[in-house]
Write a protein that holds these residues in place. Structure first.
Motif, PDB file in Angstrom:
ATOM      1  N   HIS A  28      -8.838  13.485  -3.026  1.00 39.92           N
ATOM      2  CA  HIS A  28      -8.910  14.726  -2.254  1.00 39.92           C
ATOM      3  C   HIS A  28      -7.548  15.401  -2.397  1.00 39.92           C
ATOM      4  CE1 HIS A  28     -12.643  13.097  -0.819  1.00 39.92           C
ATOM      5  NE2 HIS A  28     -11.992  11.973  -0.546  1.00 39.92           N
ATOM      6  N   PRO A  29      -7.423  16.376  -3.312  1.00 39.20           N
ATOM      7  CA  PRO A  29      -6.123  16.964  -3.621  1.00 39.20           C
ATOM      8  C   PRO A  29      -5.518  17.811  -2.512  1.00 39.20           C
ATOM      9  CG  PRO A  29      -7.857  18.084  -4.847  1.00 39.20           C
ATOM     10  CD  PRO A  29      -8.487  16.920  -4.161  1.00 39.20           C
ATOM     11  N   ASN A  30      -6.330  18.282  -1.565  1.00 42.40           N
ATOM     12  CA  ASN A  30      -5.828  19.194  -0.539  1.00 42.40           C
ATOM     13  C   ASN A  30      -5.734  18.597   0.853  1.00 42.40           C
ATOM     14  OD1 ASN A  30      -5.526  21.412  -2.320  1.00 42.40           O
ATOM     15  ND2 ASN A  30      -7.746  21.643  -2.314  1.00 42.40           N
ATOM     16  N   GLY A  31      -5.821  17.280   0.952  1.00 40.92           N
ATOM     17  CA  GLY A  31      -5.701  16.668   2.261  1.00 40.92           C
ATOM     18  C   GLY A  31      -5.738  15.156   2.204  1.00 40.92           C
ATOM     19  N   SER A  32      -5.074  14.545   3.164  1.00 39.01           N
ATOM     20  CA  SER A  32      -5.122  13.093   3.291  1.00 39.01           C
ATOM     21  C   SER A  32      -6.465  12.694   3.895  1.00 39.01           C
ATOM     22  CB  SER A  32      -3.968  12.604   4.170  1.00 39.01           C
ATOM     23  OG  SER A  32      -4.013  13.216   5.441  1.00 39.01           O
ATOM     24  N   GLN A  33      -6.762  11.397   3.849  1.00 44.11           N
ATOM     25  CA  GLN A  33      -8.010  10.903   4.417  1.00 44.11           C
ATOM     26  C   GLN A  33      -7.751   9.518   5.005  1.00 44.11           C
ATOM     27  OE1 GLN A  33     -11.373  10.120   1.722  1.00 44.11           O
ATOM     28  NE2 GLN A  33     -12.644  11.314   3.118  1.00 44.11           N
ATOM     29  N   ALA A  34      -7.959   9.379   6.313  1.00 46.33           N
ATOM     30  CA  ALA A  34      -7.721   8.119   7.009  1.00 46.33           C
ATOM     31  C   ALA A  34      -9.042   7.469   7.390  1.00 46.33           C
ATOM     32  CB  ALA A  34      -6.883   8.354   8.265  1.00 46.33           C
ATOM     33  N   PHE A  35      -9.104   6.149   7.228  1.00 42.52           N
ATOM     34  CA  PHE A  35     -10.268   5.343   7.595  1.00 42.52           C
ATOM     35  C   PHE A  35      -9.827   4.286   8.592  1.00 42.52           C
ATOM     36  CE2 PHE A  35     -11.457   7.186   3.624  1.00 42.52           C
ATOM     37  CZ  PHE A  35     -12.817   7.399   3.720  1.00 42.52           C
ATOM     38  N   PHE A  89       0.811  -1.219   0.000  1.00 46.25           N
ATOM     39  CA  PHE A  89       0.000   0.000   0.000  1.00 46.25           C
ATOM     40  C   PHE A  89       0.847   1.274   0.000  1.00 46.25           C
ATOM     41  CE2 PHE A  89      -3.063   3.060   1.902  1.00 46.25           C
ATOM     42  CZ  PHE A  89      -4.081   2.910   0.969  1.00 46.25           C
ATOM     43  N   ALA A  90       2.160   1.146   0.199  1.00 48.52           N
ATOM     44  CA  ALA A  90       3.053   2.306   0.335  1.00 48.52           C
ATOM     45  C   ALA A  90       2.930   3.344  -0.786  1.00 48.52           C
ATOM     46  CB  ALA A  90       4.501   1.850   0.491  1.00 48.52           C
ATOM     47  N   PRO A  91       2.730   2.979  -2.055  1.00 50.87           N
ATOM     48  CA  PRO A  91       2.600   4.017  -3.082  1.00 50.87           C
ATOM     49  C   PRO A  91       1.372   4.916  -2.916  1.00 50.87           C
ATOM     50  CG  PRO A  91       3.076   1.888  -4.094  1.00 50.87           C
ATOM     51  CD  PRO A  91       2.762   1.635  -2.640  1.00 50.87           C
ATOM     52  N   PHE A  92       0.399   4.486  -2.120  1.00 55.37           N
ATOM     53  CA  PHE A  92      -0.865   5.211  -2.009  1.00 55.37           C
ATOM     54  C   PHE A  92      -1.063   5.890  -0.658  1.00 55.37           C
ATOM     55  CE2 PHE A  92      -1.274   1.313  -4.516  1.00 55.37           C
ATOM     56  CZ  PHE A  92      -1.439   1.870  -5.773  1.00 55.37           C
ATOM     57  N   GLY A  93      -0.333   5.424   0.366  1.00 56.97           N
ATOM     58  CA  GLY A  93      -0.497   5.967   1.707  1.00 56.97           C
ATOM     59  C   GLY A  93       0.062   5.013   2.733  1.00 56.97           C
ATOM     60  N   GLU A  94      -0.531   5.048   3.918  1.00 56.50           N
ATOM     61  CA  GLU A  94      -0.034   4.256   5.035  1.00 56.50           C
ATOM     62  C   GLU A  94      -1.108   3.295   5.533  1.00 56.50           C
ATOM     63  OE1 GLU A  94       1.935   7.894   4.398  1.00 56.50           O
ATOM     64  OE2 GLU A  94      -0.053   7.780   5.278  1.00 56.50           O
ATOM     65  N   ARG A 116       2.659   2.317  22.728  1.00 60.09           N
ATOM     66  CA  ARG A 116       2.296   3.448  21.879  1.00 60.09           C
ATOM     67  C   ARG A 116       2.968   3.280  20.520  1.00 60.09           C
ATOM     68  NH1 ARG A 116       1.746   9.815  23.047  1.00 60.09           N
ATOM     69  NH2 ARG A 116       1.705  10.485  20.872  1.00 60.09           N
ATOM     70  N   TYR A 117       2.152   3.178  19.492  1.00 58.87           N
ATOM     71  CA  TYR A 117       2.611   3.119  18.102  1.00 58.87           C
ATOM     72  C   TYR A 117       2.509   4.549  17.589  1.00 58.87           C
ATOM     73  CZ  TYR A 117       2.262  -1.856  18.787  1.00 58.87           C
ATOM     74  OH  TYR A 117       2.441  -3.132  19.261  1.00 58.87           O
ATOM     75  N   HIS A 118       3.596   5.271  17.733  1.00 55.13           N
ATOM     76  CA  HIS A 118       3.627   6.720  17.616  1.00 55.13           C
ATOM     77  C   HIS A 118       3.691   7.194  16.161  1.00 55.13           C
ATOM     78  CE1 HIS A 118       4.373  10.762  19.030  1.00 55.13           C
ATOM     79  NE2 HIS A 118       5.407  10.845  18.227  1.00 55.13           N
ATOM     80  N   ALA A 119       2.867   8.176  15.842  1.00 58.42           N
ATOM     81  CA  ALA A 119       2.907   8.904  14.571  1.00 58.42           C
ATOM     82  C   ALA A 119       2.949   7.965  13.356  1.00 58.42           C
ATOM     83  CB  ALA A 119       4.072   9.883  14.549  1.00 58.42           C
ATOM     84  N   LEU A 120       2.011   7.022  13.298  1.00 62.59           N
ATOM     85  CA  LEU A 120       1.933   6.106  12.158  1.00 62.59           C
ATOM     86  C   LEU A 120       1.591   6.837  10.872  1.00 62.59           C
ATOM     87  CD1 LEU A 120      -0.019   3.142  13.789  1.00 62.59           C
ATOM     88  CD2 LEU A 120       2.455   3.343  13.416  1.00 62.59           C
ATOM     89  N   VAL A 121       0.877   7.951  11.003  1.00 59.27           N
ATOM     90  CA  VAL A 121       0.402   8.725   9.862  1.00 59.27           C
ATOM     91  C   VAL A 121       0.527  10.203  10.195  1.00 59.27           C
ATOM     92  CG1 VAL A 121      -1.680   9.358   8.564  1.00 59.27           C
ATOM     93  CG2 VAL A 121      -1.269   6.969   9.145  1.00 59.27           C
ATOM     94  N   GLU A 122       0.887  10.998   9.227  1.00 61.37           N
ATOM     95  CA  GLU A 122       0.824  12.451   9.375  1.00 61.37           C
ATOM     96  C   GLU A 122      -0.299  12.962   8.485  1.00 61.37           C
ATOM     97  OE1 GLU A 122       4.600  14.299   8.727  1.00 61.37           O
ATOM     98  OE2 GLU A 122       5.554  13.189  10.359  1.00 61.37           O
ATOM     99  N   TYR A 160      -5.119   7.515   2.986  1.00 66.89           N
ATOM    100  CA  TYR A 160      -4.843   7.881   1.602  1.00 66.89           C
ATOM    101  C   TYR A 160      -4.098   9.204   1.611  1.00 66.89           C
ATOM    102  CZ  TYR A 160      -8.704   4.651   0.619  1.00 66.89           C
ATOM    103  OH  TYR A 160      -9.530   3.572   0.558  1.00 66.89           O
ATOM    104  N   ARG A 161      -2.936   9.250   0.980  1.00 71.18           N
ATOM    105  CA  ARG A 161      -2.216  10.516   0.853  1.00 71.18           C
ATOM    106  C   ARG A 161      -3.038  11.507   0.030  1.00 71.18           C
ATOM    107  NH1 ARG A 161       2.320   7.281  -0.476  1.00 71.18           N
ATOM    108  NH2 ARG A 161       3.447   6.821   1.429  1.00 71.18           N
ATOM    109  N   ALA A 162      -2.800  12.779   0.232  1.00 74.72           N
ATOM    110  CA  ALA A 162      -3.477  13.806  -0.553  1.00 74.72           C
ATOM    111  C   ALA A 162      -3.273  13.508  -2.036  1.00 74.72           C
ATOM    112  CB  ALA A 162      -2.932  15.188  -0.208  1.00 74.72           C
TER     113      ALA A 162
END
Length: 166
Positions: free
Chosen positions: A77-84, A15-20, A39-45, A123-125
């Motif tokens: 979403h070109p101006n922001g990431s989106q986590a589910f 999944f690395a090419p698309f996000g985390e 604590r699994y710290h800062a998995l996603v920004e 999903y990365r921006a």
């Protein structure tokens, strides 16, 4: 002719090419709270552009997806990431494609993943993706994404549907 994509297990590397992938497996941690918690710290920004903030919402899918199925669109979403992040330990499907240019996805590199129920995705921006596809309903997700003014959702309709199978 309908193009066909096979579903693969979601992995950090795939999944690395698309996000985390948001999960504990495969990530480092440190102990907190008198060693009662890992604590699994800062998995996603969270990525945010423009006049906006990060918001947390709940999306609740009330319709299931039956395998196999077809899709005929992707969004980004070109101006922001989106986590589910699934709230009920239910597996869900993730369909993504890299950008071909500024306006369309590269459908020749479309990928479909299935989570194991403990994984979320970010999903990365700008990453093209299909809206939530759940195998059980209802399914609730914590969603962290950009809340703000301005356009932040592009939709691409396919010329012909794409078949997704396991």
């Amino acid at each position: 002719m309908t193009h066909s994509i096979k579903i693969q297990a979601l992995s950090i590397e795939g999944f690395a090419p698309f996000g985390e992938v948001i999960c504990t497996t495969g990530h480092d941690f440190f102990h907190i709270n008198d060693a009662h918690t890992e604590r699994y710290h800062a998995l996603v920004e969270t990525e945010i552009s423009g006049d906006a903030v990060a918001g947390i919402s709940i999306f609740r899918n009330i319709k299931t997806t039956e395998l196999p199925f077809t899709i005929s669109m992707l969004e980004r979403h070109p101006n922001g990431s989106q986590a589910f992040i699934p709230m009920q330990a239910q597996a869900f499907l993730v369909v993504v494609a890299p950008a071909l240019d500024d306006h369309s996805p590269d459908l020749t590199q479309l990928c479909a993943f299935i989570t194991d129920g403990s994984q979320g995705v970010n999903y990365r921006a700008g990453t093209w993706h299909h809206p939530l596809l759940t195998l059980e309903a209802p399914s609730s997700f914590a969603v962290i994404d950009r809340i703000g003014i301005g356009h932040n959702c592009d939709v691409f309709q396919f010329p012909t549907p794409i078949y997704i199978s396991n």
